[in-house]
Enzyme design. Sequence first.
Site: not given
Length: 200
Positions: A67, A69, A97, A100
Amino acid sequence: MAESGAVADIGVPNANHALWMRAALLEADLAPLHGDVPVGCVIVSADGVELARDHNRREQNADPTAHAEVLAIRAAAGKLGKWRVERASVFVTLEPCPMCAGALINARVARVVFGARDPKAGALVSLFELGGDLRLNHRFEVVSGVLADEASARLRGFFAKLRAAPAADSAGTQGDSSVGVSVPSSGEGAAGNAPPESAT
């Protein structure tokens, strides 16, 4: 260094939120080029210096943890030479999420600024409030809704294109074969600026 459990000292002024979010949106625009959901992230030091930026690369890297992040945190920590990314502000186009959010807590960031809410996976305001959970040993400031409409528009456009691709293929026209994200055909998500599908 902030005391354990305290919200860390913050240096990036609020006036710069839109500026840095625009940089994150530009980063998000790179993700669909390799079939990934358009989410971008920029990490900025308390002095206003960019430490790192990245975008979703799950499809590109065949990595469920890739992801925006997480990738940006890894790059920022590498640049600093330490795992703590203290006093930094993180600008991300979609609400993080749980994975993250956990990484942001572990990195000891000071602030997370995000654009669109994620009603299906958001862990800072939508489903959970991990950034401010008093049971954890670190908390950070959360600012939501910065350029949310622009972030949501990118997500809606991406998923609309994915849904249209099978129809284009069946009609004898060329679809986007580079896109490998599975998209449910039903449900448009919550009202407001929420993305039409869970993008994490």
